[in-house]
Design a protein around this motif. Structure first.
Motif, PDB file in Angstrom:
ATOM      1  N   ARG A 179      59.496  74.968  13.269  1.00 27.04           N
ATOM      2  CA  ARG A 179      58.176  73.903  14.123  1.00 27.04           C
ATOM      3  C   ARG A 179      58.931  72.885  15.164  1.00 27.04           C
ATOM      4  N   MET A 180      60.450  72.566  15.172  1.00 28.22           N
ATOM      5  CA  MET A 180      60.657  71.897  16.141  1.00 28.22           C
ATOM      6  C   MET A 180      60.126  72.625  17.156  1.00 28.22           C
ATOM      7  N   ALA A 181      60.430  74.276  17.564  1.00 30.79           N
ATOM      8  CA  ALA A 181      60.037  75.081  18.971  1.00 30.79           C
ATOM      9  C   ALA A 181      58.927  74.811  18.836  1.00 30.79           C
ATOM     10  N   GLU A 182      58.169  74.598  18.193  1.00 33.76           N
ATOM     11  CA  GLU A 182      56.208  75.170  18.219  1.00 33.76           C
ATOM     12  C   GLU A 182      55.868  73.165  18.829  1.00 33.76           C
ATOM     13  N   ARG A 183      56.781  72.322  18.856  1.00 36.84           N
ATOM     14  CA  ARG A 183      56.402  70.913  19.157  1.00 36.84           C
ATOM     15  C   ARG A 183      56.285  70.835  20.543  1.00 36.84           C
ATOM     16  N   LEU A 184      57.600  72.214  20.832  1.00 37.06           N
ATOM     17  CA  LEU A 184      57.755  72.046  22.508  1.00 37.06           C
ATOM     18  C   LEU A 184      57.471  72.869  23.727  1.00 37.06           C
ATOM     19  N   ALA A 214      68.536  88.318  12.765  1.00 36.66           N
ATOM     20  CA  ALA A 214      69.873  88.299  11.535  1.00 36.66           C
ATOM     21  C   ALA A 214      70.436  89.172  11.382  1.00 36.66           C
ATOM     22  N   SER A 215      71.689  88.929  11.733  1.00 36.42           N
ATOM     23  CA  SER A 215      72.695  89.615  11.194  1.00 36.42           C
ATOM     24  C   SER A 215      73.393  89.673   9.707  1.00 36.42           C
ATOM     25  N   ILE A 216      73.133  88.564   8.509  1.00 35.05           N
ATOM     26  CA  ILE A 216      73.375  88.128   6.986  1.00 35.05           C
ATOM     27  C   ILE A 216      72.017  87.900   7.216  1.00 35.05           C
ATOM     28  N   PRO A 217      72.626  87.549   5.543  1.00 32.12           N
ATOM     29  CA  PRO A 217      71.010  86.997   4.389  1.00 32.12           C
ATOM     30  C   PRO A 217      70.739  85.722   5.084  1.00 32.12           C
ATOM     31  N   GLY A 218      69.428  85.471   5.463  1.00 38.00           N
ATOM     32  CA  GLY A 218      69.574  83.423   5.773  1.00 38.00           C
ATOM     33  C   GLY A 218      69.975  83.475   7.016  1.00 38.00           C
ATOM     34  N   GLY A 219      71.328  83.948   7.294  1.00 39.35           N
ATOM     35  CA  GLY A 219      70.704  83.591   9.294  1.00 39.35           C
ATOM     36  C   GLY A 219      70.892  82.872   9.464  1.00 39.35           C
ATOM     37  N   HIS A 220      71.829  81.984   9.098  1.00 36.69           N
ATOM     38  CA  HIS A 220      72.476  80.792   9.681  1.00 36.69           C
ATOM     39  C   HIS A 220      72.607  79.902  10.746  1.00 36.69           C
ATOM     40  N   GLY A 221      73.418  81.218  12.037  1.00 42.04           N
ATOM     41  CA  GLY A 221      73.481  81.000  13.062  1.00 42.04           C
ATOM     42  C   GLY A 221      72.414  80.810  14.106  1.00 42.04           C
ATOM     43  N   LEU A 222      71.359  81.691  13.054  1.00 40.62           N
ATOM     44  CA  LEU A 222      70.324  81.791  14.161  1.00 40.62           C
ATOM     45  C   LEU A 222      69.183  80.624  14.169  1.00 40.62           C
ATOM     46  N   ARG A 223      69.494  79.255  13.687  1.00 38.33           N
ATOM     47  CA  ARG A 223      69.402  78.264  13.542  1.00 38.33           C
ATOM     48  C   ARG A 223      70.006  77.257  14.194  1.00 38.33           C
ATOM     49  N   SER A 224      70.686  77.327  14.918  1.00 39.48           N
ATOM     50  CA  SER A 224      71.529  76.749  15.723  1.00 39.48           C
ATOM     51  C   SER A 224      71.526  77.518  17.281  1.00 39.48           C
ATOM     52  N   MET A 225      71.528  78.609  17.364  1.00 40.28           N
ATOM     53  CA  MET A 225      71.158  79.205  18.355  1.00 40.28           C
ATOM     54  C   MET A 225      69.736  78.408  18.884  1.00 40.28           C
ATOM     55  N   ALA A 226      68.641  78.715  18.096  1.00 38.33           N
ATOM     56  CA  ALA A 226      67.355  78.376  18.390  1.00 38.33           C
ATOM     57  C   ALA A 226      67.360  76.768  18.363  1.00 38.33           C
ATOM     58  N   LEU A 227      68.486  75.403  18.213  1.00 37.16           N
ATOM     59  CA  LEU A 227      68.347  74.501  17.870  1.00 37.16           C
ATOM     60  C   LEU A 227      68.982  74.411  19.168  1.00 37.16           C
ATOM     61  N   GLN A 228      70.330  75.682  20.043  1.00 36.60           N
ATOM     62  CA  GLN A 228      70.701  75.129  21.036  1.00 36.60           C
ATOM     63  C   GLN A 228      69.632  75.138  22.591  1.00 36.60           C
ATOM     64  N   ALA A 229      68.999  76.118  22.190  1.00 42.66           N
ATOM     65  CA  ALA A 229      67.439  76.648  23.233  1.00 42.66           C
ATOM     66  C   ALA A 229      67.089  75.445  23.379  1.00 42.66           C
ATOM     67  N   MET A 230      66.524  74.436  22.393  1.00 38.38           N
ATOM     68  CA  MET A 230      65.534  73.523  22.392  1.00 38.38           C
ATOM     69  C   MET A 230      66.373  72.546  23.265  1.00 38.38           C
ATOM     70  N   ALA A 231      67.763  72.271  23.110  1.00 43.97           N
ATOM     71  CA  ALA A 231      68.395  71.232  23.256  1.00 43.97           C
ATOM     72  C   ALA A 231      68.017  71.340  25.024  1.00 43.97           C
ATOM     73  N   HIS A 232      67.704  72.406  25.155  1.00 46.81           N
ATOM     74  CA  HIS A 232      68.521  72.381  26.951  1.00 46.81           C
ATOM     75  C   HIS A 232      66.702  71.403  27.374  1.00 46.81           C
ATOM     76  N   ARG A 233      65.592  71.825  26.743  1.00 47.34           N
ATOM     77  CA  ARG A 233      64.235  71.418  27.428  1.00 47.34           C
ATOM     78  C   ARG A 233      64.398  69.646  27.023  1.00 47.34           C
ATOM     79  N   LEU A 234      64.924  69.684  26.062  1.00 47.21           N
ATOM     80  CA  LEU A 234      64.209  68.086  25.255  1.00 47.21           C
ATOM     81  C   LEU A 234      65.009  67.189  25.951  1.00 47.21           C
TER      82      LEU A 234
END
Length: 476
Positions: A179-184, A214-234
């Motif tokens: 949803r954070m990505a969609e807002r952008l 996702a390489s593991i169930p939950g894919g926690h690292g993907l949240r961080s990657m997505a947020l980092q990509a969004m941060a460049h724009r923000l």
């Protein structure tokens, strides 16, 4: 006043179209032809009233003269050549300036401009030599130390973005990140063919952020990657003009991601409760917000001084003892080389960051006090393993702050006199006498020492791979 070079070319264009010489135009506006020549060559800024008189004499409007566009393709090339030759890159070569005469062929002018463009492009590529990387990293670490590793503006931005999608506590969900990505205006797309040198790719034309599956169930690292990509724009980042700027941007996007995954208000409340109970533990902080141990440890350093009134240090160390990341504002003497860089240097064998590798039970944190020339420090250390080998993550504080931490009752205590070589860098005298000249070993060569980062717009990312990827997925 607008760009003088473009203005000059437009005056010349309309003068020649009117079939007037410099002197004839000068007589019409009451200015010497030599002065008009300076204007046409971009070396003199005319008064606005004179621009009006020139426009009237040439039968055009003031807007025609002040238009931003070069009057012709050749004029555009001449203007660009002049600008490029005025730049620091060309000036540093000590070569003479080339003035494009009327008789210069368009092909010659095009070739000169092309050469200058390539020279400028290569000078802007952030190619990270080991020396440049160490210097830039050292400067960034010192800057963050002066700020207590705390970036107020990014804290506020992250908290606002998290609140905007309704997140109020606990681990930030993948749905909230989406949803954070969609807002952008972005869609998160998981693909299996990212360029091998890229963690993520953002397609600005099509509004997509490409991430690995996702390489593991939950894919926690993907949240961080997505947020980092969004941060460049923000954060309004532009293409980095230097390796130092690239490092600064990387620090900021990592900070933003951590501040979203462990929002300031909830994180400080959690840590303040733990402090009140004399039970601060990075492993609890990690589990409460569903992050990696390293992320939680680094996030702790962002908040400890500003909100918990304690100085801290952080270390990520490889199983060979080499520092990969480090931060301190508590007086711990980090190992440094002659340039002041600590990355790649070896920590004392008696520090918790290395002692922890020797224990058999690694499911919980390892605690240790270390007496150093700068005082006694308490550390909690967790070890982990990647494809590149083992590593340890340590968070530590001066003895006075150990009372707030779990594990403070440990009896593990060692002394370190590093950087004194006698501390741990010389082998035992008896062993040395026994084996000197009687053994031979072949050193392990780390391949990255010989392999420079791909040289492109973004350090470490191969431009050709990146653009071929975008062509495959963008469809144009």
């Amino acid at each position: 006043m607008k760009d003088l070079a473009t203005l000059g070319h437009r005056v010349r264009h309309f003068r020649t179209a009117a079939r007037l010489t410099l002197d004839q135009l000068g007589q019409a506006v009451g200015v010497a032809g030599s002065q008009l020549s300076l204007i046409e060559n971009g070396r003199r800024e005319p008064r606005l009233s004179l621009i009006g008189e020139i426009a009237g004499a040439l039968g055009v409007t003031v807007g025609d003269l002040l238009d931003d566009a070069p009057p012709s393709e050749r004029a555009g090339l001449e203007i660009e050549l002049e600008r490029l030759q005025r730049g620091n890159v060309y000036a540093a070569l000590g070569l003479p300036t080339v003035r494009p005469a009327k008789g210069m062929a368009d092909e010659t002018l095009t070739a000169l401009v092309g050469l200058h463009r390539e020279l400028a492009r290569k000078s802007k590529e952030a190619v990270a030599t080991p020396e440049e990387a160490r210097r830039a990293n050292t400067e960034l670490r010192q800057r963050m130390r002066s700020l207590d590793n705390h970036l107020v503006d990014i804290e506020r931005l992250a908290e606002d973005e998290v609140v905007a999608v309704g997140h109020v506590g606990g681990a930030l969900t993948h749905r909230s990140v989406t949803r954070m990505a969609e807002r952008l205006g972005f869609e998160l797309v998981h693909v299996g063919d990212l360029p091998h040198s890229a963690r993520s790719v953002t397609d600005l034309d099509h509004g997509r952020i490409y991430l690995p599956p996702a390489s593991i169930p939950g894919g926690h690292g993907l949240r961080s990657m997505a947020l980092q990509a969004m941060a460049h724009r923000l954060l309004g980042h532009q293409e980095p003009a230097s390796y130092a700027e690239f490092l600064q941007q990387r620090l900021e996007i990592n900070y933003f991601a951590a501040a979203c995954l462990m929002p300031r208000t909830q994180a400080v409340e959690f840590l303040a409760r733990a402090k009140a109970n004399h039970d601060i533990a990075v492993e609890d902080f990690r589990d409460a917000f569903g992050t990696t141990h390293e992320s939680a440890a680094l996030r702790f350093t962002n908040l400890a001084t500003a909100y918990l009134d304690m100085e801290v240090h952080f270390l990520r160390v490889g199983d060979d003892g080499a520092v990969a990341k480090a931060y301190e504002n508590d007086g711990l003497r980090l190992p440094v080389d002659v340039t002041g860089s600590t990355e790649g240097q070896f920590v004392c064998r008696h520090w918790s960051a290395r002692v922890a590798f020797g224990r058999t039970n690694r499911t919980t944190e390892f605690y240790q006090y270390t007496d150093t020339p700068e005082g006694t420090f308490f550390d909690s250390t967790q070890t982990g393993t990647t494809s590149a080998g083992e590593f340890s993550i340590s968070v530590g504080v001066p003895f006075v702050h150990s009372t707030w931490f779990r594990g403070r009752e440990t009896e593990n205590r060692l002394a370190s006199s590093c950087p004194d070589d006698a501390c741990c860098r010389h082998p035992d005298a008896r062993l040395s006498e026994r084996w000197r000249g009687r053994a031979w070993s072949s050193a392990k060569l780390h391949a990255h020492i010989l392999s420079p980062l791909p040289s492109g717009t973004f350090p470490g990312v191969d431009d050709q791979e990146l653009y071929e990827f975008l062509k495959r997925h963008g469809g144009d």
